[in-house]
Write an enzyme that holds these catalytic residues in place. Structure first.
Site, PDB file in Angstrom:
ATOM      1  N   ILE A   1     -14.399  20.865  -7.661  1.00 54.10           N
ATOM      2  CA  ILE A   1     -15.814  21.190  -7.798  1.00 54.10           C
ATOM      3  C   ILE A   1     -16.107  22.472  -7.042  1.00 54.10           C
ATOM      4  O   ILE A   1     -15.222  23.070  -6.426  1.00 54.10           O
ATOM      5  CB  ILE A   1     -16.725  20.049  -7.290  1.00 54.10           C
ATOM      6  N   HIS A   2     -17.375  22.880  -7.071  1.00 53.85           N
ATOM      7  CA  HIS A   2     -17.844  24.058  -6.336  1.00 53.85           C
ATOM      8  C   HIS A   2     -16.963  25.276  -6.652  1.00 53.85           C
ATOM      9  O   HIS A   2     -16.488  25.450  -7.756  1.00 53.85           O
ATOM     10  CB  HIS A   2     -17.895  23.783  -4.841  1.00 53.85           C
ATOM     11  N   GLU A   3     -16.708  26.112  -5.640  1.00 55.11           N
ATOM     12  CA  GLU A   3     -15.966  27.356  -5.854  1.00 55.11           C
ATOM     13  C   GLU A   3     -14.506  27.125  -6.221  1.00 55.11           C
ATOM     14  O   GLU A   3     -13.840  28.032  -6.745  1.00 55.11           O
ATOM     15  CB  GLU A   3     -16.021  28.235  -4.594  1.00 55.11           C
TER      16      GLU A   3
END
Length: 290
Positions: free
Chosen positions: A148-150
């Site tokens: 998830i995220h970056e």
């Protein structure tokens, strides 16, 4: 002297959450009635603390919301949706996953966990901080993991994508809707006028940040508040901190309700809810002060 009410805001340390809050931190937007402080925590911790009503305003995974709806109102602002993209299920290259493969997820109440569990009911799940998931797959501790995220922007060449959570969402949703990932919730114990003001300030902060994206991004990089480089930051903010993050529109609310329906159908929630019923009634101020 006027009494200023304090609002503690909790958000994740990923780039879009930091970006959307920093207009308040830097003094670009404020309030005559409210003051703000912020705390950065990983999404699993944020969801767990929301279940305990720890923070006045908090970022959450949208999939958590039906479990906290009695204690928190749903804010329209600072939202993250995927439009053809989102979390990724990754594994080592060339590996064929068994039906009961072991997988690392970023938290029990995340949107990706809800969708993953619906799609892979036989998988063996462990929960880890999202920053640890890639290494858990590389080390062989787990067979796969959801990034998830970056982390979705770049990972080891030893890994490959088994499936996009976006594709899981499209199959379960049954229509072309944006993927609801994360948003903000506000404790219901706050007086309504303060709640309306809080949402106004947070919404304005996201709008100002979006309007001054290059300048604010430079400030964040300069202060070492971001874990990724300039080019990846630009890509990431275009994905998750954009004009559609400022305030939820009807299509996004429809997608959110579809997520809640899926969760209810899968037995993750005790009752179905409609997101519209849990938004702050901003029209209250117009009626009261007209």
């Amino acid at each position: 002297m006027k009494n200023i009410k304090h609002i503690d805001v909790a958000h994740s340390p990923d780039a879009d959450d930091i970006f959307m809050y920093m207009a308040i931190k830097f003094g670009w937007v404020g309030s005559k009635n409210l003051s703000f402080t912020n705390t950065a925590l990983d999404i699993q911790t944020l969801n767990e603390e929301a279940l305990k009503s720890t923070y006045t305003a908090t970022a959450i995974s949208f999939a958590l919301y039906p479990l906290i709806s009695d204690d928190y109102a749903l804010l329209r602002c600072a939202v993250s949706f995927g439009e053809g993209y989102g979390p990724k299920l990754i594994k080592k290259r060339g590996v064929n996953l068994k039906r009961n493969f072991k997988v690392a997820l970023s938290g029990a109440h995340t949107t990706n966990a809800l969708l993953f569990r619906a799609a892979y009911p036989e998988a063996r799940i462990v929960y880890k901080n999202f920053l640890e998931i890639e290494n858990a797959v590389l080390s062989g501790e787990v067979d796969a993991g959801v990034l998830i995220h970056e982390s979705i922007l770049g990972f080891s060449s030893e890994l490959e994508v088994e499936r996009e959570i976006w594709d899981v969402w499209c199959e379960l949703a049954g229509e072309n809707l944006p993927l609801p990932l994360g948003g903000m919730a506000l404790r219901r114990s706050l007086p309504l006028t303060d709640a309306i003001e809080c949402e106004r300030v947070l919404t304005k902060a996201v709008a100002i940040a979006t309007a001054h994206k290059p300048f604010l991004s430079h400030m964040l990089m300069e202060r070492n508040l971001i874990r990724i480089d300039k080019e990846k930051l630009k890509i990431y903010l275009n994905l998750y901190a954009n004009k559609d993050s400022i305030s939820m529109n009807e299509t996004q609310l429809k997608a959110l309700n579809r997520l809640f329906e899926i969760g209810y159908d899968q037995g993750f929630y005790p009752q179905p809810i409609d997101a519209h019923d849990y938004l702050i009634p901003t029209e209250y101020n117009d009626a009261r002060f007209s």
